[in-house]
Design a protein around this motif. Structure first.
Motif, PDB file in Angstrom:
ATOM      1  N   ILE A  30      75.500  11.640 147.549  1.00 56.76           N
ATOM      2  CA  ILE A  30      74.225  10.916 147.498  1.00 56.76           C
ATOM      3  C   ILE A  30      73.313  11.265 148.664  1.00 56.76           C
ATOM      4  CG2 ILE A  30      75.122   9.007 146.122  1.00 56.76           C
ATOM      5  CD1 ILE A  30      75.181   7.384 148.793  1.00 56.76           C
ATOM      6  N   GLY A  31      73.862  11.912 149.679  1.00 59.97           N
ATOM      7  CA  GLY A  31      73.057  12.295 150.823  1.00 59.97           C
ATOM      8  C   GLY A  31      73.636  13.511 151.520  1.00 59.97           C
ATOM      9  N   VAL A  32      72.752  14.334 152.062  1.00 65.12           N
ATOM     10  CA  VAL A  32      73.169  15.516 152.810  1.00 65.12           C
ATOM     11  C   VAL A  32      72.298  15.607 154.055  1.00 65.12           C
ATOM     12  CG1 VAL A  32      73.562  18.005 152.746  1.00 65.12           C
ATOM     13  CG2 VAL A  32      73.735  16.688 150.629  1.00 65.12           C
ATOM     14  N   THR A  33      72.947  15.685 155.216  1.00 65.99           N
ATOM     15  CA  THR A  33      72.236  15.793 156.479  1.00 65.99           C
ATOM     16  C   THR A  33      72.520  17.163 157.079  1.00 65.99           C
ATOM     17  OG1 THR A  33      72.438  13.417 156.865  1.00 65.99           O
ATOM     18  CG2 THR A  33      71.942  14.784 158.781  1.00 65.99           C
ATOM     19  N   LEU A  47      68.586  15.072 152.845  1.00 62.52           N
ATOM     20  CA  LEU A  47      68.309  15.080 151.412  1.00 62.52           C
ATOM     21  C   LEU A  47      68.994  13.889 150.756  1.00 62.52           C
ATOM     22  CD1 LEU A  47      68.879  18.838 150.478  1.00 62.52           C
ATOM     23  CD2 LEU A  47      66.780  17.728 151.268  1.00 62.52           C
ATOM     24  N   ALA A  48      68.317  13.268 149.797  1.00 63.68           N
ATOM     25  CA  ALA A  48      68.884  12.183 148.997  1.00 63.68           C
ATOM     26  C   ALA A  48      68.967  12.668 147.556  1.00 63.68           C
ATOM     27  CB  ALA A  48      68.018  10.938 149.086  1.00 63.68           C
ATOM     28  N   ARG A  62      63.687  15.236 149.821  1.00 62.26           N
ATOM     29  CA  ARG A  62      63.844  15.424 151.267  1.00 62.26           C
ATOM     30  C   ARG A  62      63.267  14.194 151.953  1.00 62.26           C
ATOM     31  NH1 ARG A  62      62.593  20.701 155.039  1.00 62.26           N
ATOM     32  NH2 ARG A  62      63.151  19.667 156.997  1.00 62.26           N
ATOM     33  N   LYS A  63      64.106  13.517 152.727  1.00 65.13           N
ATOM     34  CA  LYS A  63      63.691  12.292 153.404  1.00 65.13           C
ATOM     35  C   LYS A  63      63.252  12.543 154.845  1.00 65.13           C
ATOM     36  CE  LYS A  63      65.558   8.535 152.097  1.00 65.13           C
ATOM     37  NZ  LYS A  63      66.382   7.375 151.855  1.00 65.13           N
ATOM     38  N   GLN A  64      63.659  13.649 155.412  1.00 63.90           N
ATOM     39  CA  GLN A  64      63.266  13.977 156.781  1.00 63.90           C
ATOM     40  C   GLN A  64      63.105  15.475 156.883  1.00 63.90           C
ATOM     41  OE1 GLN A  64      65.678  12.308 159.867  1.00 63.90           O
ATOM     42  NE2 GLN A  64      64.971  13.748 161.373  1.00 63.90           N
TER      43      GLN A  64
END
Length: 64
Positions: A30-33, A47-48, A62-64
């Motif tokens: 559900i998320g990748v940093t 990423l979400a 892309r959240k950041q």
């Protein structure tokens, strides 16, 4: 990396990372940093991932 991974990374311009951390719910990512400088390094991108009822990825944001 898979073709999908290359497509997503190329599309979001994520380069220069040396660490990837994944967050899961059940079997779904559900998320990748992405970080530069190892696990405690600078965050380059987050990423979400969203899924449909059948467990297929429907959106990557892309959240950041």
């Amino acid at each position: 990396m898979t073709d999908l991974t290359h497509t997503v990374l190329d599309g979001f311009g994520i380069v220069g990372f040396d660490d990837v951390e994944c967050e899961y719910t059940g079997r779904n990512t559900i998320g990748v940093t992405y970080r530069k400088g190892g696990p405690a390094g600078t965050i380059l991108a987050v990423l979400a991932l969203s899924y449909d009822g059948a467990g297929n990825v429907t959106r990557v944001t892309r959240k950041q």
